[in-house]
Design a protein around this motif. Structure first.
Motif, mmCIF file in Angstrom:
data_model
loop_
_atom_site.group_PDB
_atom_site.id
_atom_site.type_symbol
_atom_site.label_atom_id
_atom_site.label_comp_id
_atom_site.label_asym_id
_atom_site.label_seq_id
_atom_site.Cartn_x
_atom_site.Cartn_y
_atom_site.Cartn_z
ATOM 1 N N GLN A 104 26.576 31.980 50.378
ATOM 2 C CA GLN A 104 27.269 30.596 49.480
ATOM 3 C C GLN A 104 27.741 30.949 48.070
ATOM 4 O OE1 GLN A 104 23.660 27.885 49.427
ATOM 5 N NE2 GLN A 104 24.755 27.332 51.323
ATOM 6 N N PRO A 105 29.272 31.318 48.077
ATOM 7 C CA PRO A 105 29.926 31.681 46.720
ATOM 8 C C PRO A 105 29.773 30.754 45.438
ATOM 9 C CG PRO A 105 31.280 32.322 48.611
ATOM 10 C CD PRO A 105 29.576 32.226 48.979
ATOM 11 N N GLU A 106 30.035 30.710 44.117
ATOM 12 C CA GLU A 106 29.811 29.671 43.681
ATOM 13 C C GLU A 106 31.412 29.572 43.199
ATOM 14 O OE1 GLU A 106 29.050 28.657 38.856
ATOM 15 O OE2 GLU A 106 27.985 29.836 40.236
ATOM 16 N N PRO A 107 31.179 28.915 43.759
ATOM 17 C CA PRO A 107 33.152 28.369 43.401
ATOM 18 C C PRO A 107 34.174 29.033 42.059
ATOM 19 C CG PRO A 107 32.211 26.287 43.099
ATOM 20 C CD PRO A 107 31.008 27.264 43.659
ATOM 21 N N MET A 108 34.659 29.464 41.883
ATOM 22 C CA MET A 108 35.469 29.390 40.421
ATOM 23 C C MET A 108 35.755 28.818 39.877
ATOM 24 S SD MET A 108 35.899 33.059 40.214
ATOM 25 C CE MET A 108 38.078 32.753 38.894
ATOM 26 N N GLY A 147 39.373 43.729 35.048
ATOM 27 C CA GLY A 147 39.879 43.565 33.589
ATOM 28 C C GLY A 147 40.638 42.429 33.315
ATOM 29 N N THR A 148 42.405 43.207 33.515
ATOM 30 C CA THR A 148 43.494 42.595 33.177
ATOM 31 C C THR A 148 43.634 41.132 33.525
ATOM 32 O OG1 THR A 148 43.879 44.214 32.345
ATOM 33 C CG2 THR A 148 45.951 42.564 32.838
ATOM 34 N N SER A 149 43.203 41.106 35.158
ATOM 35 C CA SER A 149 43.453 40.052 35.729
ATOM 36 C C SER A 149 42.391 38.958 35.404
ATOM 37 C CB SER A 149 43.217 40.055 37.185
ATOM 38 O OG SER A 149 41.932 40.536 37.446
ATOM 39 N N LEU A 150 41.265 39.288 35.061
ATOM 40 C CA LEU A 150 40.415 38.019 34.289
ATOM 41 C C LEU A 150 40.689 38.269 33.069
ATOM 42 C CD1 LEU A 150 36.328 38.338 34.660
ATOM 43 C CD2 LEU A 150 37.390 37.728 32.858
ATOM 44 N N LEU A 151 40.870 38.382 32.026
ATOM 45 C CA LEU A 151 41.507 37.690 31.171
ATOM 46 C C LEU A 151 42.468 37.326 31.180
ATOM 47 C CD1 LEU A 151 40.869 41.256 29.190
ATOM 48 C CD2 LEU A 151 40.158 38.906 28.495
ATOM 49 N N GLU A 152 43.977 37.694 31.928
ATOM 50 C CA GLU A 152 44.824 36.513 32.305
ATOM 51 C C GLU A 152 44.516 35.078 33.085
ATOM 52 O OE1 GLU A 152 46.968 39.177 34.783
ATOM 53 O OE2 GLU A 152 47.882 40.490 33.084
ATOM 54 N N GLY A 211 31.023 43.823 28.338
ATOM 55 C CA GLY A 211 31.679 44.414 28.778
ATOM 56 C C GLY A 211 31.281 44.085 30.644
ATOM 57 N N GLN A 212 30.287 43.802 30.690
ATOM 58 C CA GLN A 212 29.834 43.518 32.412
ATOM 59 C C GLN A 212 30.495 42.361 33.353
ATOM 60 O OE1 GLN A 212 25.521 43.760 33.284
ATOM 61 N NE2 GLN A 212 25.129 45.983 32.394
ATOM 62 N N ASP A 213 30.719 41.208 31.750
ATOM 63 C CA ASP A 213 31.403 40.026 32.361
ATOM 64 C C ASP A 213 33.414 40.717 32.821
ATOM 65 O OD1 ASP A 213 29.455 38.362 32.658
ATOM 66 O OD2 ASP A 213 29.476 37.650 30.714
ATOM 67 N N LEU A 214 33.198 41.754 31.414
ATOM 68 C CA LEU A 214 34.334 41.874 31.970
ATOM 69 C C LEU A 214 34.619 42.691 33.011
ATOM 70 C CD1 LEU A 214 37.124 41.437 30.665
ATOM 71 C CD2 LEU A 214 36.744 43.447 28.803
ATOM 72 N N THR A 221 31.103 37.426 38.649
ATOM 73 C CA THR A 221 32.225 36.788 38.777
ATOM 74 C C THR A 221 33.455 35.510 38.227
ATOM 75 O OG1 THR A 221 33.461 38.528 39.582
ATOM 76 C CG2 THR A 221 35.291 36.954 39.393
ATOM 77 N N PRO A 222 32.090 33.566 38.998
ATOM 78 C CA PRO A 222 32.962 32.529 38.486
ATOM 79 C C PRO A 222 32.107 32.917 37.555
ATOM 80 C CG PRO A 222 32.091 33.418 40.483
ATOM 81 C CD PRO A 222 31.655 34.179 40.090
ATOM 82 N N THR A 223 30.599 33.259 36.833
ATOM 83 C CA THR A 223 29.746 32.747 35.550
ATOM 84 C C THR A 223 30.634 33.536 34.613
ATOM 85 O OG1 THR A 223 28.316 33.673 36.693
ATOM 86 C CG2 THR A 223 28.178 31.536 36.344
ATOM 87 N N ALA A 224 31.550 34.674 34.779
ATOM 88 C CA ALA A 224 31.418 35.901 33.921
ATOM 89 C C ALA A 224 33.178 35.267 33.318
ATOM 90 C CB ALA A 224 31.822 36.783 34.365
ATOM 91 N N VAL A 225 33.741 34.885 34.313
ATOM 92 C CA VAL A 225 34.739 34.146 33.934
ATOM 93 C C VAL A 225 35.166 33.275 33.055
ATOM 94 C CG1 VAL A 225 36.857 33.128 34.709
ATOM 95 C CG2 VAL A 225 36.156 34.912 36.008
ATOM 96 N N THR A 226 34.074 31.963 32.635
ATOM 97 C CA THR A 226 33.245 31.050 32.277
ATOM 98 C C THR A 226 33.054 31.594 30.304
ATOM 99 O OG1 THR A 226 32.786 29.873 33.630
ATOM 100 C CG2 THR A 226 31.924 29.114 31.369
ATOM 101 N N ARG A 227 32.235 32.793 30.307
ATOM 102 C CA ARG A 227 31.522 33.239 30.097
ATOM 103 C C ARG A 227 32.925 33.373 28.807
ATOM 104 N NH1 ARG A 227 27.052 34.317 33.199
ATOM 105 N NH2 ARG A 227 27.341 36.365 33.462
ATOM 106 N N VAL A 228 33.335 35.230 29.313
ATOM 107 C CA VAL A 228 34.674 35.578 29.048
ATOM 108 C C VAL A 228 35.441 34.466 28.486
ATOM 109 C CG1 VAL A 228 36.972 36.743 28.810
ATOM 110 C CG2 VAL A 228 34.190 37.405 30.113
#
Length: 237
Positions: A104-108, A147-152, A211-214, A221-228
Motif C-alpha cells: 500500500q504505497p504512500e501517495p506522492m 536525484g535530478t528528477s526528484l529535485l525537478e 543523501g539518502q533522501d536525495l 520516495t514520497p516522504t523524501a520529496v517532502t523533506r528535500v
C-alpha cells in the motif's frame, strides 16, 4: 522467498514491506543481515552458497558483469531500472508482484502542496542548484538520474544537468558564468560535512542535504520529496 538485495534502496523497501532479505550489501545499513560485498563488488560465491530464490539488482546501481555472473551461476535475478522519479512506482509494483507481496504505497505529495521557494534575486526563472556528489574532481548529477528528477519535482533546476553524461565531471572553468542560487551538499556518496562546506560557498549559498533522501528511491520516495523540498525552502530563507 529467500531474497538477496544488492541495492540499498531495495533493502530498505523490502523491510517496509515486511519482506526482509536474507542478505544485502555492506552499504545497506543493516548490521543484522548477512553482508555479501558491495554494490559494485558483490561476492558471487557467497551469494550462490545462500541458495537464494531471487537476487535483486538495479541497472543504475550495480554492474552488468555482476548481473551476468549471477545468471551464469544459475541464480534468478531481477534487474530493476530506476533513473527517474517516474520509474519508482512501476518498478516497485513489478517487484512486489514477483515477490507476491501486497503493498500500500504512500501517495506522492502534490507539487502544489510542497513548500514555496523564494525565487532568485533577479526574480526570473526557477531556482538553480548545484549538487556536488564527489570532490577532487567535482562531480554532479545529470539529467538522466533519479536525484535530478526528484529535485525537478521539488521545483528547482539542476545546474549542469544539460551535460551528456549521467554524472558529469567538472573543472573550475565550468563554473565561470554558471548561475547557481544554492549548493546542496549531500551526505553521500561523498560524505560532505559542515566543516568542509566552506570551499563550496565560492559557488553560492550552501546547505547540507540528506543523501539518502536525495538518492535512495523506493518506499521512502514520497516522504523524501517532502523533506528535500523543506530543506531547499529553509536554505533559501
Amino acid at each position: 522467498m529467500r531474497i538477496v538485495s544488492l541495492v540499498p534502496s531495495v533493502t530498505e523497501t523490502l523491510a517496509a514491506w515486511g519482506a526482509d532479505p536474507i542478505a544485502c550489501t555492506r552499504f545497506c545499513e543493516r548490521d543484522d543481515l548477512r553482508h555479501v560485498g558491495g554494490t559494485k563488488n558483490p561476492d558471487i560465491e557467497a551469494i550462490a552458497a545462500l541458495a537464494p530464490d531471487l537476487v535483486v539488482v538495479d541497472r543504475e546501481e550495480n554492474r552488468k558483469e555482476d548481473f551476468d555472473a549471477l545468471v551464469a551461476a544459475g541464480i534468478e535475478v531481477e534487474a530493476l531500472h530506476v533513473a527517474s522519479i517516474d520509474d519508482v512506482e512501476p518498478e516497485l509494483d513489478h517487484l512486489a508482484a514477483r515477490l507476491g507481496v501486497a503493498t500500500q504505497p504512500e501517495p506522492m505529495p502534490a507539487r502544489a502542496g510542497l513548500p514555496p521557494l523564494r525565487r532568485p534575486s533577479d526574480g526570473t526563472g526557477p531556482v538553480r542548484v548545484f549538487v556536488p556528489i564527489w570532490r577532487r574532481p567535482y562531480m554532479t548529477v545529470g539529467a538522466r538520474t533519479y536525484g535530478t528528477s526528484l529535485l525537478e519535482y521539488c521545483g528547482v533546476q539542476v545546474a549542469f544537468a544539460d551535460r551528456p553524461d549521467a554524472y558529469p565531471t567538472l573543472s573550475e572553468s565550468d563554473f565561470a558564468g554558471e548561475p547557481i542560487d544554492l549548493v546542496l551538499a549531500p551526505t553521500e556518496p561523498y560524505a560532505w560535512h559542515r566543516r568542509n562546506l566552506g570551499e563550496l560557498s565560492a559557488f553560492g549559498p550552501t546547505s547540507l542535504i540528506d543523501g539518502q533522501d536525495l538518492f535512495w528511491w523506493g518506499a521512502r520516495t514520497p516522504t523524501a520529496v517532502t523533506r528535500v523540498a523543506q530543506t531547499i525552502a529553509q536554505a533559501l530563507g
